[in-house]
Design an enzyme around this catalytic site. Structure first.
Site, PDB file in Angstrom:
ATOM      1  N   ASN A 253       0.836  -1.230   0.000  1.00  0.00           N
ATOM      2  CA  ASN A 253       0.000   0.000   0.000  1.00  0.00           C
ATOM      3  C   ASN A 253       0.865   1.272   0.000  1.00  0.00           C
ATOM      4  O   ASN A 253       0.517   2.278   0.577  1.00  0.00           O
ATOM      5  CB  ASN A 253      -0.988   0.005   1.178  1.00  0.00           C
ATOM      6  CG  ASN A 253      -2.055   1.107   1.105  1.00  0.00           C
ATOM      7  OD1 ASN A 253      -2.508   1.592   2.129  1.00  0.00           O
ATOM      8  ND2 ASN A 253      -2.472   1.497  -0.076  1.00  0.00           N
TER       9      ASN A 253
ATOM     10  N   CYS B   3       3.008   1.712  -3.222  1.00  0.00           N
ATOM     11  CA  CYS B   3       3.317   1.967  -4.644  1.00  0.00           C
ATOM     12  C   CYS B   3       2.081   1.809  -5.527  1.00  0.00           C
ATOM     13  O   CYS B   3       1.507   2.793  -6.012  1.00  0.00           O
ATOM     14  CB  CYS B   3       4.415   1.020  -5.142  1.00  0.00           C
ATOM     15  SG  CYS B   3       6.008   1.210  -4.299  1.00  0.00           S
ATOM     16  N   ARG B   4       1.660   0.572  -5.769  1.00  0.00           N
ATOM     17  CA  ARG B   4       0.644   0.335  -6.797  1.00  0.00           C
ATOM     18  C   ARG B   4      -0.757   0.768  -6.391  1.00  0.00           C
ATOM     19  O   ARG B   4      -1.454   1.441  -7.169  1.00  0.00           O
ATOM     20  CB  ARG B   4       0.632  -1.153  -7.190  1.00  0.00           C
ATOM     21  CG  ARG B   4       1.890  -1.576  -7.917  1.00  0.00           C
ATOM     22  CD  ARG B   4       2.020  -3.067  -8.001  1.00  0.00           C
ATOM     23  NE  ARG B   4       2.261  -3.660  -6.688  1.00  0.00           N
ATOM     24  CZ  ARG B   4       2.331  -4.945  -6.434  1.00  0.00           C
ATOM     25  NH1 ARG B   4       2.123  -5.812  -7.421  1.00  0.00           N
ATOM     26  NH2 ARG B   4       2.590  -5.390  -5.229  1.00  0.00           N
TER      27      ARG B   4
HETATM   28  P1  4NP Z   1       3.308  -2.162  -3.412  1.00  0.00           P
HETATM   29  O1  4NP Z   1       4.904  -2.285  -3.561  1.00  0.00           O
HETATM   30  O2  4NP Z   1       2.815  -3.527  -3.013  1.00  0.00           O
HETATM   31  O3  4NP Z   1       2.923  -1.781  -4.793  1.00  0.00           O
HETATM   32  O4  4NP Z   1       3.069  -1.088  -2.382  1.00  0.00           O
HETATM   33  C1  4NP Z   1       5.744  -2.866  -2.626  1.00  0.00           C
HETATM   34  C2  4NP Z   1       6.119  -2.143  -1.511  1.00  0.00           C
HETATM   35  C3  4NP Z   1       7.001  -2.697  -0.614  1.00  0.00           C
HETATM   36  C4  4NP Z   1       7.482  -3.972  -0.815  1.00  0.00           C
HETATM   37  C5  4NP Z   1       7.103  -4.699  -1.929  1.00  0.00           C
HETATM   38  C6  4NP Z   1       6.219  -4.134  -2.828  1.00  0.00           C
HETATM   39  N1  4NP Z   1       8.403  -4.515   0.100  1.00  0.00           N
HETATM   40  O5  4NP Z   1       8.912  -5.637  -0.154  1.00  0.00           O
HETATM   41  O6  4NP Z   1       8.714  -3.892   1.136  1.00  0.00           O
END
Ligand code: 4NP
Length: 159
Positions: free
Chosen positions: A11, A13-14
């Site tokens: 929660n 980036c995407r």
């Molecule tokens: P999100 O991206 O799922 O699009 O917010 C990520 C943010 C952090 C991590 C992986 C994906 N992480 O491994 O910390």
């Protein structure tokens, strides 16, 4: 009122990107009062953090504003949202495994399945460990998915 929650892993980036893109599309369409939008992560690793700086920077260049603080998706969210929109298949599976019943499970969908140009099951790729191109791709596919979602809401007379 239609309620939509976009969900990724962290929660940061995407799903905040999809949330910002959808808010922009709804504002452009004059429909922002008819839809409640939120986002969440299936993991708790980044709870309380603002959206990733890289996501915020790339979004801003397109006029998309990312806001909010990371929170973890909770079971009670199944009662709050009609559309629980996952960014990829692993988060789709995690959400479906959390769902309290079949009706809740059926509300969990993939963002890119709303994009008529994407093959079924397409994912919003995780940009976290990559470079600038990944963040641009997230914006591109979120724009296409959110446009399709907006069209779906219209077609279903939910707007
Ligand atoms: P999100 O991206 O799922 O699009 O917010 C990520 C943010 C952090 C991590 C992986 C994906 N992480 O491994 O910390």
């Amino acid at each position: 009122m239609v309620r939509i929650c976009f969900v990724c892993l962290g929660n940061i980036c995407r799903s905040p990107t999809a949330e910002g893109v959808m808010r922009g599309l709804l504002a452009d369409a004059g429909c922002e009062d008819q839809v409640e939008i939120d986002s969440a992560g299936t993991s708790a690793h980044h709870v309380g953090e603002s959206p990733d700086r890289r996501s915020t920077k790339h979004a801003k260049r397109r006029g998309v504003i990312l806001e909010g603080a990371s929170r973890q998706f909770v079971v009670s969210d199944f009662g709050r949202f009609e559309y629980i929109v996952a960014m990829d298949r692993s988060n789709l599976q995690r959400l479906r495994a959390m769902a309290p019943n079949d009706a809740a499970r059926a509300r969990v969908v993939l963002l890119r399945d709303f994009d008529p140009e994407s093959p079924d099951g397409s994912e919003v790729p995780d940009p976290y460990y990559g470079g600038d191109a990944g963040f641009e791709e997230v914006l591109d596919v979120c724009e296409a998915g959110c446009r399709g979602l907006l069209e779906t809401l219209r077609a279903r007379n939910e707007l």
